[in-house]
Every structure is written in C-alpha cells, then in structure tokens.
Design an enzyme around this catalytic site. Structure first.
Site, PDB file in Angstrom:
ATOM      1  N   ASN A 286       0.548  -1.397  -0.084  1.00 30.97           N
ATOM      2  CA  ASN A 286       0.373   0.020   0.371  1.00 30.97           C
ATOM      3  C   ASN A 286       0.701   1.238   0.053  1.00 30.97           C
ATOM      4  OD1 ASN A 286       1.128   0.376   2.923  1.00 30.97           O
ATOM      5  ND2 ASN A 286      -0.545  -1.496   3.089  1.00 30.97           N
TER       6      ASN A 286
ATOM      7  N   ASP B 248      -5.062  -5.439   5.110  1.00 28.87           N
ATOM      8  CA  ASP B 248      -6.170  -6.254   5.717  1.00 28.87           C
ATOM      9  C   ASP B 248      -6.296  -8.026   5.188  1.00 28.87           C
ATOM     10  OD1 ASP B 248      -6.936  -4.779   7.738  1.00 28.87           O
ATOM     11  OD2 ASP B 248      -8.291  -3.349   5.726  1.00 28.87           O
TER      12      ASP B 248
ATOM     13  N   LYS C  22       7.507 -18.090 -10.550  1.00 26.57           N
ATOM     14  CA  LYS C  22       6.767 -16.873 -10.732  1.00 26.57           C
ATOM     15  C   LYS C  22       5.364 -17.179 -11.569  1.00 26.57           C
ATOM     16  CE  LYS C  22       7.582 -13.347 -14.071  1.00 26.57           C
ATOM     17  NZ  LYS C  22       7.931 -13.588 -15.796  1.00 26.57           N
TER      18      LYS C  22
ATOM     19  N   PHE D   8      -4.272   3.758  14.995  1.00 27.24           N
ATOM     20  CA  PHE D   8      -4.511   5.235  13.337  1.00 27.24           C
ATOM     21  C   PHE D   8      -6.696   4.259  13.499  1.00 27.24           C
ATOM     22  CE2 PHE D   8      -1.749   8.063  12.937  1.00 27.24           C
ATOM     23  CZ  PHE D   8      -0.799   7.879  13.715  1.00 27.24           C
TER      24      PHE D   8
ATOM     25  N   LYS E 280     -13.759   1.834  15.174  1.00 25.99           N
ATOM     26  CA  LYS E 280     -12.466   1.292  15.725  1.00 25.99           C
ATOM     27  C   LYS E 280     -11.796   1.342  17.010  1.00 25.99           C
ATOM     28  CE  LYS E 280     -10.701   1.524  11.162  1.00 25.99           C
ATOM     29  NZ  LYS E 280     -10.107   2.199   9.344  1.00 25.99           N
TER      30      LYS E 280
ATOM     31  N   LYS F 135     -11.447  -1.881  18.475  1.00 25.43           N
ATOM     32  CA  LYS F 135     -10.490  -2.964  18.652  1.00 25.43           C
ATOM     33  C   LYS F 135     -10.037  -2.679  20.065  1.00 25.43           C
ATOM     34  CE  LYS F 135      -9.385  -1.870  13.405  1.00 25.43           C
ATOM     35  NZ  LYS F 135      -8.185  -2.259  12.997  1.00 25.43           N
TER      36      LYS F 135
HETATM   37  O1  PMT Z   1       3.385   6.132   6.280  1.00 24.00           O
HETATM   38  P1  PMT Z   1       2.848   6.910   5.801  1.00 24.00           P
HETATM   39  O2  PMT Z   1       2.891   7.474   4.472  1.00 24.00           O
HETATM   40  O3  PMT Z   1       3.848   8.314   6.660  1.00 24.00           O
HETATM   41  O4  PMT Z   1       1.180   7.617   6.205  1.00 24.00           O
HETATM   42  C1  PMT Z   1       0.773   7.699   7.540  1.00 24.00           C
HETATM   43  C2  PMT Z   1      -0.675   6.963   7.513  1.00 24.00           C
HETATM   44  C3  PMT Z   1      -1.622   7.520   6.637  1.00 24.00           C
HETATM   45  C4  PMT Z   1      -0.405   5.188   7.608  1.00 24.00           C
HETATM   46  C5  PMT Z   1      -1.105   6.982   9.920  1.00 24.00           C
HETATM   47  O5  PMT Z   1      -1.121   7.517   9.521  1.00 24.00           O
HETATM   48  C6  PMT Z   1      -2.227   6.058   9.580  1.00 24.00           C
HETATM   49  O6  PMT Z   1      -2.962   6.295   9.070  1.00 24.00           O
HETATM   50  N1  PMT Z   1      -2.301   4.507   9.757  1.00 24.00           N
HETATM   51  C7  PMT Z   1      -2.894   3.140   9.852  1.00 24.00           C
HETATM   52  C8  PMT Z   1      -3.246   3.623   8.165  1.00 24.00           C
HETATM   53  C9  PMT Z   1      -3.996   2.039   8.645  1.00 24.00           C
HETATM   54  O7  PMT Z   1      -4.191   0.505   8.325  1.00 24.00           O
HETATM   55  O8  PMT Z   1      -5.043   2.086   9.033  1.00 24.00           O
HETATM   56  P2  PMT Z   1      -6.415   1.481   8.809  1.00 24.00           P
HETATM   57  O9  PMT Z   1      -8.141   2.520   9.189  1.00 24.00           O
HETATM   58  O10 PMT Z   1      -7.385   0.355   8.059  1.00 24.00           O
HETATM   59  O11 PMT Z   1      -5.914   0.686  10.338  1.00 24.00           O
HETATM   60  C10 PMT Z   1      -6.858   0.956  11.572  1.00 24.00           C
HETATM   61  C11 PMT Z   1      -5.803   0.211  12.424  1.00 24.00           C
HETATM   62  O12 PMT Z   1      -5.971  -1.045  13.154  1.00 24.00           O
HETATM   63  C12 PMT Z   1      -4.399   0.579  12.775  1.00 24.00           C
HETATM   64  O13 PMT Z   1      -3.870   1.018  13.636  1.00 24.00           O
HETATM   65  C13 PMT Z   1      -3.805  -0.781  11.274  1.00 24.00           C
HETATM   66  O14 PMT Z   1      -2.662  -0.464  11.578  1.00 24.00           O
HETATM   67  C14 PMT Z   1      -4.124  -0.821  12.480  1.00 24.00           C
HETATM   68  N2  PMT Z   1      -4.880  -3.050  12.341  1.00 24.00           N
HETATM   69  C15 PMT Z   1      -5.399  -3.181  10.783  1.00 24.00           C
HETATM   70  C16 PMT Z   1      -5.125  -4.003   9.582  1.00 24.00           C
HETATM   71  C17 PMT Z   1      -5.092  -5.086  10.023  1.00 24.00           C
HETATM   72  N3  PMT Z   1      -5.327  -6.438   9.760  1.00 24.00           N
HETATM   73  N4  PMT Z   1      -4.166  -4.983  11.406  1.00 24.00           N
HETATM   74  C18 PMT Z   1      -4.282  -3.945  12.424  1.00 24.00           C
HETATM   75  O15 PMT Z   1      -3.270  -3.448  13.470  1.00 24.00           O
END
Ligand code: PMT
Length: 402
Positions: free
Chosen positions: A213, A282, A292, A326, A340, A344
């Site tokens: 991503n 996800d 390949k 985040f 969230k 979570k």
């Molecule tokens: O890396 P940069 O380019 O500086 O950009 C920063 C950012 C946008 C990546 C950062 O600020 C940010 O938002 N990070 C979280 C990205 C994310 O995956 O968000 P989400 O809304 O999809 O997930 C919510 C939370 O669950 C996040 O804390 C994520 O780390 C966590 N998660 C999600 C999926 C998963 N399978 N496991 C997780 O722990």
C-alpha cells in the site's frame, strides 16, 4: 525574534526576498548574509530595503573595529535560517568549512539553525547530499524539507524550496514548541517501553509480485524518533524503509502482516505504550506460489484471505499497555475512527483523512484528530509529521497515561 537569514546561490533565492518581507511583516527583526553565488541570482538591495539592515556578503569587509562581524552576527541572532541552502553549503556545514561570511557565521553559532534545501531532485537524492543532510539532522539542525513540483531544471520532482509561509510556520511552531524541547530535555518518556509499528506490509503473490500500500512509514518513524529522543526505550517494527532512525531504536525488520503480528506478539507483554501507525494489509493471497506465475490466456483470479487484525488482538490481550491505534479514512472520518476505537478496544485512535493527498500517505505533513476512550477529542492541525508525533506523545502524557 532576531532572525539571521542566510541566502545561498540557487534559483530559489528569489523566494528569499518574499521570505524576508513576510518575516518582517510578522514582526521579526531580520539581518541577511548572502553568499557570492547568491549575488549571481539576486542583489543585496531588496534584502537591505526589506530588512532595513545592511546585507553582509564579505567576511573581510570589517568596517566596525569594535566587533568581528561573523561572531557578532552569530551572537546577535535568536536563530539562523538558511533558505535556500544549496548542496554546496550543506556540505560546508557538514564538514565545518568556513570559507565565506555565511559558512563562518554558521560555524560560530550556538543558536538553533534551520535550513531549507532547494536543488535538483537527483542532487537531493545523491547519497553524498542525503548523507550530509542526515548528519546535520542528527546534530540537531532543523531540516525544512523541500517539496515536490516544477524545478528550474525542468524536472517535476522533489527539490523545491518550501514556500516562505511554510518556512515561517515551521519556525514559529518551533518557537511555540519550547514545550516540545523541554520534553526532550526532561526526557519525559524515560523508563517507558514503547512499541511502534510503521509503514506498509508486503504480501507476496509469487517470488516476483506482491501486494502492498501507499504508506511510506514517515508517520510511524516520526513517532519512533520522537519517543526515542524523549528517552523511551523504543521497539520499531517495520519493513526496511529509506528513513532515518534514532540510533537508540531497537528495530525489528518484518515483511508481511503475519510477520508483524508475530513480532508484536513476542514484544507486547513488556511494553508500556503500543502505537500502531502501520498500514497493515487486511488481506493476503491464500496461496503464495513458489515459482513465478506464468502469463496465460484469459484472466487471472487470486483468492485473498483475511490477515489477523493486530490492533484488535492487542486490544483483547493487553494487560496494562496504553494502546494507540490509527484510522486511515477517506470518508466519515470521525464516525469510523470512533467505531475502530470501540471495536479494537484501543485507548486512543488517531484519525487522518488519507483522501487529502497533502497529508496522510507519503507526505511530510499530516493533520490528525485524537479520539480518546473517555470521549475526549483533540485536533492537531496540519504540520510536519515530526511535530504531529511530538504532540501525540505530549497529549498521551497529559491525558494521564500511567
Ligand atoms: O506511512 P505514511 O506515508 O507516513 O502515512 C501515515 C499513515 C496514513 C499510514 C498513518 O498515519 C495511518 O493512518 N496508519 C494506519 C493505517 C491503517 O491501516 O489504518 P486502518 O484504518 O486500515 O486500520 C486501523 C488500525 O488497525 C491501524 O492502527 C492499523 O495499524 C491497525 N490494523 C489494521 C489492519 C490489520 N490487519 N491489523 C491492524 O493492526
């Protein structure tokens, strides 16, 4: 503030005239030093007229016998700003060369120094320049990162000097941020164990292709560096990324969401604070092919399976850890972030609108809102990710993290 503005020989030196004007309009006292190369692009006159001060260009032009000019200027300033700074002056600063009025003054200064590099993108990416900038950053020089856009050489790439208003905002945030500095001096996270996940995960399809991503890791690394500067014992879990890491950080290198999950699992019990800034996949391919995948007639269908939601796992298994997640959203930002937070079981969710390309993924700046479990909400306005990181940590501390 008394600002000593250094102007070096790049095309962006014309912007330094506007910068001088805006600094003066904001009530700052400005004195200017120009290099001989800067004088090839712009003359001293506009700087003198706008700053209402003599412009200094020659280290041997000692007209006042009561002082030694470069020492006097270094002592006079509250801070020195070099904008634009060329690769040449960056190198001089790095190696302590003092062969002109500006480089000698920089060497004599004990005040905060801010530099705003501006150059061709290939020069900026040259390992020599990158290395020099990193050395300066590690010495505490404030780097005002160049932006991307049209460059005088015709490239559309990173290398443009930050706009005057952005530079002023940066300096003024620093002035207000005495609090940030004192946190660093006080080492307010000393003794705390902080785990931070950052950047993207990589989900392999075959030995050649993968799914990832847009995360650059800048937000997570800014948090890790800020926590380490404030004395925390930091474990950073991420893919290998071309970003600077504080030397005290314990870095755990991972690739996939599953690797990240295993690393989090094995470290989480020891932690006081866990910050999940990583953009975790996800979904991951159900099958990872050893060889390949060959091109065939017709379409290709790949089945993806869910990865572990690491943050939810932490939320379910935490004991005393303070957990900060985040939320990267493009719509209904607040509503989704609060969802969230609850689902979570985090203590805080930091939401950012990744639909806005000037913040969020890859950019040097962000704007976030912290949603706390007790219903409190703190907005942090758009600014460099390093400043956002420090404010997130300060707010967590303020809110009574034990
Ligand atoms: O890396 P940069 O380019 O500086 O950009 C920063 C950012 C946008 C990546 C950062 O600020 C940010 O938002 N990070 C979280 C990205 C994310 O995956 O968000 P989400 O809304 O999809 O997930 C919510 C939370 O669950 C996040 O804390 C994520 O780390 C966590 N998660 C999600 C999926 C998963 N399978 N496991 C997780 O722990």
């Amino acid at each position: 503030m008394k600002i000593l503005l250094g102007v070096t020989g790049g095309i962006a030196s014309y912007k330094a005239i506007d910068l001088t004007s805006k600094l003066v309009q904001k009530g700052h006292e400005v004195k200017v030093i120009m290099t001989k190369s800067a004088e090839k692009f712009v003359t001293t006159l506009p700087f003198q007229a706008l700053s209402r001060n003599e412009v200094h260009t020659d280290i041997f032009d000692e007209t006042d016998p009561s002082v030694i000019k470069h020492i006097d200027l270094a002592d006079w300033a509250d801070l020195i700003l070099v904008a634009p700074i060329t690769a040449n002056t960056v190198a001089k600063m790095t190696y302590g060369i003092a062969d002109n009025m500006l480089s000698a003054t920089l060497l004599a200064s004990t005040k905060p120094i801010f530099i705003a590099p501006a150059m061709n993108s290939n020069m900026l990416a040259n390992p020599a320049v990158e290395n020099n900038i990193n050395i300066l950053r590690n010495r505490g020089i404030h780097i005002i990162e160049p932006g991307a856009g049209f460059l005088a050489c015709g490239y559309i790439a990173k290398g443009r000097m930050s706009e005057p208003l952005e530079i002023i905002e940066y300096i003024e945030a620093y002035k207000k941020g005495e609090q940030i500095q004192s946190h660093q001096q006080k080492q307010d996270l000393k003794g705390k164990k902080v785990m931070i996940t950052a950047g993207p995960t990589i989900e392999n399809i075959d030995p050649v292709r993968y799914l990832t991503n847009r995360s650059s890791g800048k937000m997570g690394y800014a948090l890790a560096n800020a926590a380490a500067s404030r004395g925390a014992d930091v474990t950073l879990i991420s893919n290998p990324l071309p970003l600077e890491r504080h030397p005290a950080i314990n870095w755990v290198s991972i690739e996939s969401a599953q690797d990240m999950f295993e690393a989090v699992q094995s470290h989480m019990n020891d932690m006081d604070i866990i910050i999940k800034a990583a953009a975790v996949a996800d979904y991951t391919p159900e099958t990872v092919y050893d060889q390949k995948l060959k091109k065939k007639e017709g379409d290709l269908t790949i089945t993806f399976k869910r990865t572990v939601d690491i943050l939810s796992y932490i939320g379910t298994h935490k004991t005393n850890q303070y957990v900060i997640g985040f939320a990267a959203e493009t719509e209904n930002v607040e509503e989704n972030a609060i969802g969230k937070l609850k689902r979570k079981n985090a203590d805080v969710i930091v939401s950012n609108n990744v639909g806005d390309t000037s913040i969020g993924f890859k950019s040097n700046e962000n704007a976030v809102t912290m949603h706390f479990k007790d219903g409190d909400k703190i907005e942090i306005k758009k600014q460099p990710k390093e400043a956002i990181a420090n404010q997130i940590l300060s707010n967590v501390n303020k809110k009574g993290f034990k």
